[in-house]
Design a protein around this motif. Structure first.
Motif, PDB file in Angstrom:
ATOM      1  N   GLY A  53       0.838  -1.190   0.000  1.00 47.88           N
ATOM      2  CA  GLY A  53       0.000   0.000   0.000  1.00 47.88           C
ATOM      3  C   GLY A  53       0.870   1.236   0.000  1.00 47.88           C
ATOM      4  N   PRO A  54       0.269   2.379   0.134  1.00 50.44           N
ATOM      5  CA  PRO A  54       1.035   3.631   0.085  1.00 50.44           C
ATOM      6  C   PRO A  54       1.940   3.781   1.297  1.00 50.44           C
ATOM      7  N   PRO A  55       2.961   4.636   1.194  1.00 49.49           N
ATOM      8  CA  PRO A  55       3.884   4.838   2.309  1.00 49.49           C
ATOM      9  C   PRO A  55       3.129   5.190   3.578  1.00 49.49           C
ATOM     10  N   PRO A 106       3.798   9.611  -6.837  1.00 45.76           N
ATOM     11  CA  PRO A 106       3.014   9.166  -5.684  1.00 45.76           C
ATOM     12  C   PRO A 106       2.854   7.649  -5.759  1.00 45.76           C
ATOM     13  N   TYR A 107       2.682   7.028  -4.627  1.00 45.55           N
ATOM     14  CA  TYR A 107       2.589   5.570  -4.606  1.00 45.55           C
ATOM     15  C   TYR A 107       1.518   5.062  -5.570  1.00 45.55           C
ATOM     16  N   GLU A 108       0.352   5.670  -5.532  1.00 44.58           N
ATOM     17  CA  GLU A 108      -0.765   5.168  -6.354  1.00 44.58           C
ATOM     18  C   GLU A 108      -0.417   5.225  -7.846  1.00 44.58           C
ATOM     19  N   VAL A 113       7.572  -0.958  -8.570  1.00 48.37           N
ATOM     20  CA  VAL A 113       7.052   0.120  -7.719  1.00 48.37           C
ATOM     21  C   VAL A 113       8.196   0.769  -6.944  1.00 48.37           C
ATOM     22  N   PHE A 114       9.063  -0.069  -6.400  1.00 50.99           N
ATOM     23  CA  PHE A 114      10.227   0.437  -5.668  1.00 50.99           C
ATOM     24  C   PHE A 114      11.032   1.392  -6.546  1.00 50.99           C
ATOM     25  N   ASP A 115      11.291   0.967  -7.777  1.00 48.41           N
ATOM     26  CA  ASP A 115      12.139   1.777  -8.662  1.00 48.41           C
ATOM     27  C   ASP A 115      11.485   3.109  -9.015  1.00 48.41           C
ATOM     28  N   LEU A 116      10.183   3.081  -9.239  1.00 47.80           N
ATOM     29  CA  LEU A 116       9.504   4.328  -9.578  1.00 47.80           C
ATOM     30  C   LEU A 116       9.474   5.264  -8.371  1.00 47.80           C
TER      31      LEU A 116
END
Lengths: 259, 129
Positions: free
Chosen positions: A165-167, A187-189, A210-213
Motif C-alpha cells: 500500500g502507500p507509504p 506518488p505511490y498510487e 514500484v520500488f524503482d519508480l
C-alpha cells in the motif's frame, strides 16, 4: 539493482561499484553499478563485462563489454563468434534490437545470456547448467563469492518492506533508505498503477517496479522489470517458479548451500 | 563429464614427440604430461563417476606411469599452446568472424557432450535500481 540468484532468491542490493556476478572456470561476468540519484543508496547497472574463457577446440577467449548507451552486437575485438577454432560458432552474439537487446549463445557450455539496455541502464539474464555453475567448486580453486550464486552480502542488501500500500499505510511502507534522496518521484498510487499496466501479477517483479519508480521517478524502470520477467519466462527451466513472492534476506553462504 | 577434454589435452601434449622406449630412462616431459592428465581426471572424478571412458583413462594412466617409471610427484606439463589463427576467410560474415562451420566437434555442444542424462538449468538475473 534487483537480483534473482541461481537458487531463485530475490534481493534488492546496493552493490555500488564493480562486483562479480559470475566467476567460474568458463565465464566471468562483472557489473558496475552507479547511484541513480546523487546520494542515493539505490544503484543501477551502468557497465557489464563478460569474459568467455578459452575452451580448447571450441572458442578463444572473448570479451564482451556493454556500457550505458553502448550495447554492441560484437565482442571487444569486433568478432561475433568464438574466434578461429573448429567449434568457433558454438559461441555467437545475436542482435535482437539494435542498441537495445543482444543475446549471446555459448553452446559449448549450454549457456544463454541476454543483455538489454532499458532506459539508461543495463539488465542481465543468464541460463546456465548447474554443472557449469558448480565448475569452480569441482576445480577446488575459487570461493564462489559471486552475486548470482551467493546473493548480495548482508551489508549490501536494501531492506525493502512488502509494498502492499502507500507509504505509511498499515499494509506496507516505502523503501525509505533509497527514496529519501529522490526529488521528483511518483506518488505511490501512480507508481503502482504504472507497474500494474505491464506487470499484472503482484509478484516481486511488480514490487521491484514500484520500488524503482518511488525511488527514482524514472518510468523506464517499469520496462526494466517487465523485460526482466520476460527473460525469466524465456530462460527459466521451471515454469512454476517464474513469479516469486517472498523476498530473501539471509546471510551469504546459505544460498549457495541450498544449491 | 569432461574426460574427453582430458584425453585430447593429453594426446595433444604428447603427440609432438615419441614416448620413452624404456622404463630405465623416463622422459620428463612425458611424465609431466601424464601427471597433468592424472590431475585432469581427478578434477572430473565427481561428474565422471561410472563413465567408461573415465575409468579407462584412470587405469591407463596408472599403467603408463608404471611402464615409464614416472613419479607421481613432480612438475606438470605447461599449458597447451593456443591454436594458431587460421587464414582469414574469403568472405567473412562479419569483422573478425570465422566462416560457418557446420561440423563443430561434439565437445563444443554441451547437450551432446553431457550425454543422455538431462542437464538441470539455472537462471540468474539483474535489473532495475
Amino acid at each position: 539493482p534487483h537480483l534473482r540468484t541461481f537458487t531463485d532468491r530475490f534481493q534488492t542490493c546496493k552493490v555500488q561499484g564493480a562486483w562479480p556476478l559470475i566467476d567460474n572456470n568458463y565465464l566471468n561476468v562483472q557489473v558496475t553499478n552507479t547511484p541513480v540519484l546523487p546520494g542515493s543508496a539505490a544503484t543501477a547497472t551502468s557497465k557489464l563485462t563478460i569474459i568467455f574463457k578459452n575452451f580448447p577446440e571450441c572458442v578463444d577467449q572473448k570479451v564482451y563489454q556493454a556500457e550505458m548507451d553502448e550495447l554492441p552486437a560484437a565482442f571487444a575485438d569486433g568478432s561475433r563468434n568464438g574466434g578461429d577454432q573448429h567449434g568457433a560458432n558454438s559461441l555467437r552474439i545475436t542482435e535482437k534490437v539494435s542498441g537495445r537487446h543482444v543475446e549471446i549463445q555459448a553452446r559449448y557450455i549450454g549457456t544463454t545470456i541476454v543483455v538489454r539496455q532499458v532506459g539508461r541502464y543495463l539488465t542481465f539474464a543468464v541460463r546456465m547448467p548447474e554443472e557449469v555453475v558448480r565448475a569452480e567448486e569441482e576445480q577446488g580453486g575459487g570461493q564462489g563469492l559471486y552475486l548470482c550464486l551467493r546473493g548480495c552480502p548482508r551489508s549490501q542488501q536494501i531492506d525493502v518492506q512488502p509494498l502492499g500500500g502507500p507509504p505509511g499505510a498499515a499494509a506496507g511502507s516505502a523503501p525509505a533508505p533509497a527514496a529519501a534522496a529522490a526529488p521528483d518521484t511518483f506518488p505511490y498510487e501512480t507508481a503502482a498503477a504504472k507497474c500494474k499496466e505491464r506487470l499484472p501479477v503482484e509478484d516481486l517483479y511488480y514490487q521491484a517496479c514500484v520500488f524503482d519508480l518511488l525511488t527514482t521517478g524514472d518510468a523506464n524502470f517499469t520496462l526494466a522489470a517487465y523485460y526482466a520477467l520476460e527473460d525469466v519466462k524465456m530462460l527459466h527451466s521451471d515454469k512454476d517458479k517464474l513469479h516469486l513472492y517472498d523476498r530473501t534476506q539471509e546471510a551469504p553462504g546459505r544460498a549457495a548451500a541450498a544449491m | 563429464c569432461k574426460i574427453l577434454k582430458c584425453n585430447s589435452d593429453f594426446w595433444s601434449a604428447t603427440a609432438g614427440g615419441p614416448s620413452p622406449a624404456s622404463s630405465d630412462d623416463p622422459a620428463p616431459e612425458f611424465c609431466a604430461a601424464l601427471r597433468t592428465y592424472a590431475l585432469c581426471t581427478r578434477r572430473t572424478a565427481r561428474t565422471c563417476r561410472g563413465d567408461l571412458a573415465y575409468h579407462s583413462a584412470v587405469h591407463g594412466i596408472e599403467d603408463l606411469m608404471g611402464q615409464h617409471n614416472c613419479s607421481r610427484e613432480g612438475p606438470t606439463a605447461p599449458p597447451r599452446p593456443r591454436t594458431p589463427p587460421a587464414p582469414p576467410p574469403a568472405a567473412p560474415a562479419g569483422p573478425g568472424d570465422s566462416q560457418e562451420r557446420a561440423d563443430s566437434p561434439e565437445v563444443c555442444h554441451y547437450e551432446q557432450r553431457s550425454g543422455p542424462r538431462r542437464a538441470n538449468y539455472t537462471h540468474c538475473g539483474l535489473f532495475g535500481d
